[in-house]
Write an enzyme that holds these catalytic residues in place. Structure first.
Site, mmCIF file in Angstrom:
data_model
loop_
_atom_site.group_PDB
_atom_site.id
_atom_site.type_symbol
_atom_site.label_atom_id
_atom_site.label_comp_id
_atom_site.label_asym_id
_atom_site.label_seq_id
_atom_site.Cartn_x
_atom_site.Cartn_y
_atom_site.Cartn_z
ATOM 1 N N ASN A 1 41.253 43.401 33.359
ATOM 2 C CA ASN A 1 42.056 44.028 34.413
ATOM 3 C C ASN A 1 43.217 44.740 33.724
ATOM 4 O OD1 ASN A 1 43.669 44.667 36.569
ATOM 5 N ND2 ASN A 1 44.138 42.539 37.132
ATOM 6 N N LYS B 1 45.405 46.706 34.932
ATOM 7 C CA LYS B 1 46.612 46.851 35.769
ATOM 8 C C LYS B 1 47.207 48.253 35.600
ATOM 9 C CE LYS B 1 47.152 41.894 35.449
ATOM 10 N NZ LYS B 1 48.018 40.725 35.507
ATOM 11 N N GLU C 1 42.433 32.560 40.103
ATOM 12 C CA GLU C 1 43.561 32.815 39.211
ATOM 13 C C GLU C 1 44.808 32.116 39.761
ATOM 14 O OE1 GLU C 1 43.000 36.795 36.938
ATOM 15 O OE2 GLU C 1 43.711 37.272 38.932
ATOM 16 N N GLY D 1 49.912 35.973 33.317
ATOM 17 C CA GLY D 1 50.921 36.634 32.504
ATOM 18 C C GLY D 1 52.011 35.705 32.000
HETATM 19 P P1 PGA Z 1 46.734 37.676 32.361
HETATM 20 O O1 PGA Z 1 46.333 38.378 33.754
HETATM 21 O O2 PGA Z 1 45.460 37.486 31.585
HETATM 22 O O3 PGA Z 1 47.661 38.645 31.694
HETATM 23 O O4 PGA Z 1 47.380 36.381 32.693
HETATM 24 C C1 PGA Z 1 45.184 37.991 34.475
HETATM 25 C C2 PGA Z 1 45.079 38.784 35.750
HETATM 26 O O5 PGA Z 1 46.113 39.083 36.358
HETATM 27 O O6 PGA Z 1 43.976 39.162 36.199
#
Ligand code: PGA
Length: 250
Positions: free
Chosen positions: A9, A11, A167, A173
């Site tokens: 992802n 983002k 999640e 994050g």
């Molecule tokens: P992350 O994000 O791996 O940076 O924790 C996962 C997500 O938001 O899909």
């Protein structure tokens, strides 16, 4: 039975040029394995270029969101049918940043699920509890409510289009993970609820884990029987770490 799926992802990150370059590197990394699926979610603006850069490869490309409406006067929105027309393989819905930062409600997400399924597109539904919800013992109830709200009432032949990404909001994050055992417990709970909604589909539905998944922890999480893949944010933005995630995802 369930082919593992590693999804990145991206983002709101990367320039167009960076996205194209990373997409090509992901395609090279994915080419080494035919026993796992790879998917990336660039931004809408990057989508067409990324799809071109990965054409003919083992990498599927999806979009991170879509409108709850079909078409028409909705300035700034992009519809599920436009995503389909551009070649999207998946639409990600209900991501925690959309639930908690943009304030999308369960009923709004349900409308989007309907738009995606109307188009015969694959929907990856994200669910997950906040830290306060976990600490108060409500994690399972919250996640099951999100599942019920988004998926109850969908038509039997649409279930094959659904995958779930669990999640925990507090793990996204942050560098914090659910333990593999905690992830397994929630994934099994989700699969049980899906079985109650559609018994035939539950054993085959893919349930991904997400939240600070890195090359050094993906193996332990994916070793759990009900964890069928990972949805990765930060570690999907670099070719070497995403390549290692794909490699270690067994
Ligand atoms: P992350 O994000 O791996 O940076 O924790 C996962 C997500 O938001 O899909």
């Amino acid at each position: 039975m369930r082919t593992p799926l590693i999804a990145g992802n991206w983002k709101m990150n990367l320039t167009l040029r960076e996205a194209e370059a990373l997409a090509r590197q992901v395609a090279d990394a994915a080419a080494k394995y035919n026993d796992r699926d790879v998917l990336i979610y660039p931004t809408f603006l990057q989508f067409v270029s990324v799809a071109k850069a990965t054409a003919g490869s083992r990498v599927a490309v999806g979009v991170q969101n879509c409108s709850a409406e079909k078409d028409g006067a909705f300035t700034g929105e992009i519809s599920a049918s436009q995503a389909k027309d551009a070649g999207a393989a998946y639409i990600l819905l209900g991501h925690s940043e959309r639930r908690h930062v943009i304030k999308e409600s369960d009923s709004f997400i349900k409308q989007k699920v309907e738009r995606v399924l109307d188009q015969g597109l694959r929907c990856m539904l994200c669910v997950g509890e906040t830290l306060a919800e976990r600490e108060s013992g409500n994690a399972e109830a919250v996640v099951l409510d999100q599942i019920n709200s988004a998926l109850s009432g969908i038509k039997p032949d649409q279930w094959k289009l659904i995958s779930i990404a669990y999640e925990p909001v507090w793990a996204i994050g942050t560098g914090k993970n659910a333990t593999p055992d905690d992830a397994q417990k929630m994934h099994a709970t989700i699969r049980k609820r899906i079985a109650e909604l559609n018994a035939a589909i539950a054993p085959g539905i893919r349930i991904l884990y997400g939240g600070s998944v890195k090359p050094d922890n993906i193996g332990a999480i994916m070793a759990m029987p009900d964890v069928d893949g990972a949805l990765v944010g930060g570690a999907s933005l670099k070719a070497d770490s995403f390549g290692d995630l794909i490699k270690n995802a067994k």
